[in-house]
Design a protein around this motif. Structure first.
Motif, PDB file in Angstrom:
ATOM      1  N   LYS A   1     -16.494 -19.475   0.611  1.00 32.22           N
ATOM      2  CA  LYS A   1     -16.374 -19.999   1.969  1.00 32.22           C
ATOM      3  C   LYS A   1     -15.487 -21.208   1.845  1.00 32.22           C
ATOM      4  O   LYS A   1     -15.402 -21.819   0.780  1.00 32.22           O
ATOM      5  CB  LYS A   1     -17.745 -20.353   2.536  1.00 32.22           C
ATOM      6  CG  LYS A   1     -18.602 -21.162   1.584  1.00 32.22           C
ATOM      7  CD  LYS A   1     -19.986 -21.360   2.125  1.00 32.22           C
ATOM      8  CE  LYS A   1     -21.002 -20.423   1.560  1.00 32.22           C
ATOM      9  NZ  LYS A   1     -22.336 -20.730   1.454  1.00 32.22           N
TER      10      LYS A   1
ATOM     11  N   THR B   1     -13.115  -9.304   6.938  1.00 33.13           N
ATOM     12  CA  THR B   1     -14.267  -9.990   7.541  1.00 33.13           C
ATOM     13  C   THR B   1     -14.797  -9.246   8.757  1.00 33.13           C
ATOM     14  O   THR B   1     -15.930  -9.459   9.160  1.00 33.13           O
ATOM     15  CB  THR B   1     -13.900 -11.427   7.961  1.00 33.13           C
ATOM     16  OG1 THR B   1     -12.655 -11.384   8.631  1.00 33.13           O
ATOM     17  CG2 THR B   1     -13.837 -12.332   6.759  1.00 33.13           C
TER      18      THR B   1
ATOM     19  N   TYR C   1     -18.150  -7.661   8.362  1.00 31.28           N
ATOM     20  CA  TYR C   1     -19.337  -8.519   8.416  1.00 31.28           C
ATOM     21  C   TYR C   1     -19.677  -8.865   9.857  1.00 31.28           C
ATOM     22  O   TYR C   1     -20.847  -8.947  10.227  1.00 31.28           O
ATOM     23  CB  TYR C   1     -19.101  -9.780   7.597  1.00 31.28           C
ATOM     24  CG  TYR C   1     -19.040  -9.488   6.134  1.00 31.28           C
ATOM     25  CD1 TYR C   1     -20.202  -9.311   5.407  1.00 31.28           C
ATOM     26  CD2 TYR C   1     -17.834  -9.359   5.491  1.00 31.28           C
ATOM     27  CE1 TYR C   1     -20.160  -9.014   4.065  1.00 31.28           C
ATOM     28  CE2 TYR C   1     -17.768  -9.065   4.155  1.00 31.28           C
ATOM     29  CZ  TYR C   1     -18.934  -8.894   3.434  1.00 31.28           C
ATOM     30  OH  TYR C   1     -18.883  -8.592   2.122  1.00 31.28           O
ATOM     31  N   GLU C   2     -18.632  -9.040  10.672  1.00 29.35           N
ATOM     32  CA  GLU C   2     -18.901  -9.345  12.081  1.00 29.35           C
ATOM     33  C   GLU C   2     -19.619  -8.174  12.726  1.00 29.35           C
ATOM     34  O   GLU C   2     -20.591  -8.354  13.471  1.00 29.35           O
ATOM     35  CB  GLU C   2     -17.592  -9.647  12.804  1.00 29.35           C
ATOM     36  CG  GLU C   2     -17.113 -11.060  12.545  1.00 29.35           C
ATOM     37  CD  GLU C   2     -15.652 -11.247  12.894  1.00 29.35           C
ATOM     38  OE1 GLU C   2     -15.137 -10.481  13.722  1.00 29.35           O
ATOM     39  OE2 GLU C   2     -15.036 -12.161  12.325  1.00 29.35           O
TER      40      GLU C   2
END
Lengths: 402, 414
Positions: free
Chosen positions: B219, B309, B312-313
Motif C-alpha cells: 500500500k 485493483t 478487489y473493488e
C-alpha cells in the motif's frame, strides 16, 4: 464469541500491549544497557483495560489522554507493563514509560477504529485484526533487520572490556571523540584495510566491465538474432546459473594451484566475471527483447551494420538496464567470499571479504572484526540506497542468485 | 510463366545472421566452457582418483648448491657441493638429470663418474630415484684470481633439472574408494537429512516471511520506499559481515541476545545458539530465512502491484471480507510466482555454502552436502572424496533442474 466488540477490544489491546512492551523493553535495553523487562501479566491487564475502555466508553480525546496519563504514572510508580531494575536511572525509567504510553495511546485507538460494543461483522473484525498484524509486522521486520546492523556498528565503536562487562550496553560515550573510531584507525594503519578496500573496488569494477563486454553481445544475439539452437541456449544459461559455486571452486582451486594462478589478482579477475556473465546475459536479453525492433531496423535500412546498430541504437536505449546490471554485478563481486577465501593467501592481495575472514581469530579483538564488517557493508549500502530504483529493478529482472 | 514459390531452406541472409549470432556468443561460450563445463568434467575425473591435498604439488628434484672451503687467495682449494633430493615421500622420479655452468675461474679437478664436464658446462645423469631419495655431489676445484675478481658464486647460475614424475591427477590409477567412503556409515545420511531440513525449511520460511513483508508494503504511504530499502538490507550486505554480526549477537559468553534473554527472564543460563544440537541447525535455517526473505519479498511485491485493483473493488461490493479477498483473490494470483520462487530458492538454498561455513563451519550437526565438499577436500585433505560429494550434489541438481525446466516452460513468467 471473539467477534463481539467487548471481547475483541480487550484481546487486541492486550496483545498489542505485549508487542509494544517487549519492543520498548528491548529498545531501552539496547540503547542504555540498563535493566528493562516486559511483564506479560501486567501487559495483559493494562492492555485489556485500555482496549475495553476504548470500545465501551469510546475513542474520545479524554479516554486517550486518560490512558496516556495512567500509563505514564503507572510506569513511573513501577507497576507499568515494563518493569525496571533497581539501578535503572530515573531518566531512562521515565523515558521508557513515556515512550510506551505515547506509542500505545496513539496506536490502539486506530487499531480498534471500527470496533464497537456488541456483535461485529466480519469486515469490522478482520479489519481490526489486520491493522493489529500490520502494526506488529512493521515493528517485527524493522527490529529483525535493524538489530544485527545496530550491533555491528555499535560493537565496532566499543572496546573489548566494555563489551564483556555489559553486552547490552551499546550506549557510546561521545566525549571520547575521535577515540571512538580507534578500531577503524587500527584497521587502516595496521591491518592494511586501505589496500583491501582498493583491491575489492578494483576487482569489482573490472568484473563489471568484463562481464558487460561479454554479456552485451551475447544477450543481443539471444534476444534479436535468429539461429538454430537459440531456445536451447537461453535455457542452458539458466541451468549454468544453478551449478553450485563450491562444486566449481574445487577444480578451479586445483587448476590454479598447479598453474600458479592462485594468489594472483588476475586469477580472481578471470574467475569472477564468469560467475556473473550468465546472470547479466539473462537480465539483458530480457530487456533487449522489450525494446522496439523497428528502431533498429530503421538503423539497418539506413546502412548501419549490426554492430553499429548495437553500439549506436540499442546500448543508448538500454542505459537504465545497463545500470541495473552493473550495480548487480558489482554487488556480487563485492560480496563474493568463497573464491576469495580459497584462492587468496597473500595478505597484500586480499579483498575486503577475505580480509575480514582473516580478522576472525581469537587474538584480534572483535570490535576490529565488526569495524571491518562495517567497512565492507557501508559502500555497498550507500550505492544501494543511492540507486535503489535501479537496484530493485535489477534484482527482480535477474531473478537473482543468492 | 512459372509459379512464384516461396523460398525454402535457409537463405544467405539467414545464414549471415546465424553466423553473426554465433560470433557474438562465442566469447561467452568459450569463457563458460572454460570455467564451468571443464571444471564439471574435472570433478567427475577427480572423484574416481585417489587424490590427496598434498598430491597437488608434483614431486620434484630439490637442488641446493654451495661453495665450501672459503677461498681467499688465488690457488686455494675449495669444493662445489650439490645437494639433491626427491621432494616427495611416496612418489618416484624417473630419469633425473641436471646441468649447470661452473663460474669462471673455478677449475674442476675431478668429476664424478655420473657427470660429464664440457668446458664449463656440467651435466649429470642419475637414472630413477626412489621416494625421499637424497644425493650429495662434491667437486674439488682450484680457485683462480678471475673468480675472486668477478665476485660471483656458484649459486648465481641456475641449474636446470630434468626428471619425469607421474602425477596422480593424470596417471591411470582409479579408485572407487572415494564414493565408498562418503556413502559409508550414518554420517552420509545425517548430512543428507541436515541438507534436506535446511533446504526445505529455509525455502518455505523465506517465502512465507517474504509474503508477509510484501503484504505489509503493498500500500502506498509515506516512507514506503524507505522501508522497502531497509527490508532489503540483509540481502544486499556482504554475507561475511552479517554472519559475523550474528555470531557476535548470539555469542554464548558475551552476546547481547543471551544477555537480553537472561534479563527478560526467558532463560537462566546462557544458550549456545550456534554450538548445540539441534539448535545450531535451527539457527542457521533462521539465518537463511532472515537473509533471503528480502528476495521473495521483492518478487511477491512486484507481482502484487501488477494485480488489477478492480477485482478487489468488485469483491468488496460483493461483501468479501479482507481475509476472504486475500485467500480467494490474492493467493491464486500469486501462486505462479510463489511456485517459481520456491523452485529457484530451493535449488539455491541447496547450493548454499558460505552461510553455514561462516556461522558454524559445519559443526554441531549443521554439515550440509556443500559444506561436506569443503570438509572432505580441505579439512580431511582428501580431494578425491570432496569431488565425490560434489558429484552427488551435481546428480541431485540434475534431477531438480529437469523438474524446474519442465515447470518453468509452463510458468514462463520470470
Amino acid at each position: 464469541m471473539i467477534r463481539r466488540g467487548n471481547v475483541t477490544g480487550p484481546v487486541l489491546g492486550a496483545l498489542w500491549m505485549i508487542v509494544l512492551s517487549v519492543t520498548v523493553a528491548v529498545a531501552m535495553s539496547f540503547a542504555t544497557g540498563q535493566a528493562f523487562r516486559p511483564s506479560i501479566a501486567l501487559s495483559i491487564v493494562w492492555g485489556a483495560i485500555a482496549g475495553g475502555a476504548l470500545v465501551t466508553v469510546g475513542r474520545g480525546r479524554s479516554v486517550r489522554l486518560g490512558i496516556l496519563a495512567a500509563l505514564v504514572i503507572g510506569g513511573a510508580l513501577g507497576f507499568g507493563p515494563v518493569l525496571v531494575g533497581p539501578e535503572t536511572s530515573l531518566a531512562s525509567r521515565l523515558f521508557g514509560s513515556a515512550m510506551l504510553a505515547v506509542s500505545f495511546a496513539s496506536s490502539l485507538p486506530s487499531i480498534l477504529e471500527e470496533v464497537k460494543p456488541g456483535i461485529l461483522n466480519r469486515h469490522e473484525f478482520e479489519g481490526a485484526v489486520i491493522r493489529f498484524l500490520t502494526g506488529f509486522g512493521y515493528i517485527f521486520f524493522t527490529a529483525i533487520v535493524m538489530i544485527p546492523f545496530y550491533v555491528m556498528v555499535m560493537t565496532s565503536l566499543k572496546n573489548q572490556s566494555e563489551l564483556i562487562q555489559n553486552p547490552l550496553d551499546f550506549s557510546i560515550d561521545l566525549s571520547k571523540g575521535a577515540e571512538l573510531f580507534r578500531s577503524y584507525d587500527e584497521l587502516f594503519t595496521q591491518f592494511n584495510f586501505g589496500t583491501y578496500l582498493f583491491n575489492s573496488f578494483f576487482i569489482s569494477v573490472l568484473t563489471v566491465f568484463i562481464t558487460l563486454a561479454f554479456a552485451i553481445p551475447g544477450a543481443y544475439a539471444v534476444a534479436r538474432l535468429r539461429f538454430t539452437g537459440r531456445a536451447a541456449f537461453s535455457r542452458s544459461i539458466l541451468l549454468i546459473y544453478m551449478v553450485p559455486m563450491i562444486v566449481l571452486a574445487l577444480p578451479i582451486y586445483i587448476a590454479f594451484s598447479m598453474t600458479g594462478l592462485r594468489n594472483s589478482f588476475w586469477g580472481i579477475v578471470m574467475i569472477y566475471p564468469v560467475t556473473t556473465i550468465p546472470v547479466a546475459l539473462y537480465m539483458l536479453q530480457g530487456y533487449f527483447r522489450g525494446l522496439p525492433s523497428e528502431v533498429e531496423e530503421a538503423g539497418l535500412m539506413d546502412g548501419l551494420s549490426r554492430l553499429a546498430v548495437i553500439w549506436k541504437i540499442t546500448l543508448p536505449l538500454s542505459l537504465p538496464a545497463l545500470a541495473s546490471v552493473s550495480l548487480y554485478v558489482f554487488m556480487i563481486a563485492w560480496n563474493e567470499f568463497l573464491l576469495a577465501f580459497m584462492l587468496l593467501d597473500d595478505p597484500s592481495k586480499f579483498t575486503l571479504t577475505r580480509g575480514i575472514a582473516s580478522l576472525n581469530s581469537s587474538e584480534i579483538p572483535r570490535q576490529h572484526l565488526m569495524a571491518g564488517s562495517v567497512v565492507a557493508t557501508v559502500p555497498i549500502m550507500a550505492l544501494f540506497l543511492g540507486l535503489e530504483k535501479f537496484m530493485t529493478k535489477g534484482l527482480t529482472a535477474g531473478s537473482v542468485k543468492g | 510463366m512459372a509459379d512464384a514459390v516461396p523460398p525454402s531452406g535457409t537463405g544467405p541472409l539467414a545464414k549471415r545472421e546465424a553466423r553473426l549470432a554465433w560470433g557474438l556468443l562465442a566469447p561467452t561460450i568459450t569463457a563458460v566452457a572454460l570455467v564451468v563445463i571443464l571444471p564439471l568434467l574435472a570433478i567427475f575425473w577427480i572423484s574416481v582418483k585417489p587424490v590427496k591435498l598434498a598430491d597437488l604439488r608434483a614431486p620434484e628434484v630439490v637442488l641446493r648448491e654451495d661453495l665450501r672451503g672459503g677461498p681467499e687467495v688465488a690457488g686455494d682449494e675449495a669444493t662445489i657441493r650439490y645437494r639433491l633430493r626427491n621432494s616427495s615421500q611416496d612418489q618416484p622420479i624417473l630419469a633425473v638429470s641436471f646441468s649447470d655452468v661452473i663460474p669462471i675461474g673455478l677449475v674442476v679437478q675431478s668429476v664424478d663418474e655420473r657427470c660429464t664436464l664440457d668446458g664449463r658446462n656440467l651435466t649429470c645423469a642419475f637414472g630413477d630415484w626412489e621416494p625421499g631419495y637424497r644425493e650429495t655431489l662434491t667437486f674439488p676445484v682450484l680457485v683462480e684470481q678471475s673468480y675472486l675478481d668477478s665476485g660471483q658464486s656458484p649459486q648465481d647460475s641456475e641449474a636446470t633439472i630434468e626428471g619425469r614424475s607421474s602425477n596422480v591427477l593424470t596417471n591411470d590409477s582409479f579408485t572407487l574408494e572415494n564414493f565408498a567412503r562418503i556413502f559409508n556409515g550414518e554420517e552420509f545420511f545425517e548430512v543428507l537429512w541436515v541438507t534436506l531440513f535446511y533446504t526445505v525449511f529455509g525455502t518455505i520460511g523465506a517465502l512465507l516471511v517474504g509474503l508477509f513483508a510484501a503484504l505489509l508494503l503493498n500500500k502506498s504511504f509515506r516512507g514506503q520506499g524507505i522501508l522497502r530499502g531497509l527490508y532489503l538490507f540483509p540481502y544486499v550486505a556482504p554475507v561475511i559481515a552479517v554472519a559475523f554480526a550474528w555470531l557476535i549477537l548470539f555469542d554464548p559468553f558475551s552476546g547481547s541476545a543471551n544477555a537480553l534473554l537472561i534479563q527478560m527472564g526467558v532463560t537462566q543460563q546462557a544458550i549456545n545458539f550456534f554450538g548445540d544440537r539441534p539448535l545450531a541447525l535451527i539457527m542457521v535455517t533462521v539465518f537463511e530465512i532472515w537473509r533471503y526473505f528480502p528476495l521473495s519479498f521483492l518478487f511477491i511485491l512486484a507481482r502484487m502491484q501488477s494485480i488489477d485493483t478492480d477485482m478487489y473493488e468488485a469483491a468488496d461490493m460483493d461483501g468479501a471480507s479482507p481475509f476472504q479477498q486475500f485467500w480467494y483473490l490474492s493467493v491464486p494470483q500469486l501462486l505462479g510466482i510463489l511456485s517459481v520462487l520456491f523452485l529457484l530458492r530451493f535449488i539455491w538454498t541447496f547450493n548454499k555454502f558460505d552461510d553455514i561455513f561462516l556461522l558454524t563451519g559445519g559443526n554441531a550437526g549443521t554439515r550440509t552436502l556443500t559444506v561436506n565438499v569443503y570438509e572432505q577436500a580441505f579439512a580431511i585433505s582428501n580431494i578425491g572424496a570432496g569431488a565425490a560429494v560434489a558429484v552427488v550434489i551435481f546428480g541431485c541438481l540434475l534431477v531438480f533442474s529437469l523438474f524446474f525446466l519442465k515447470f518453468i516452460s509452463r510458468e514462463e513468467g520470470l
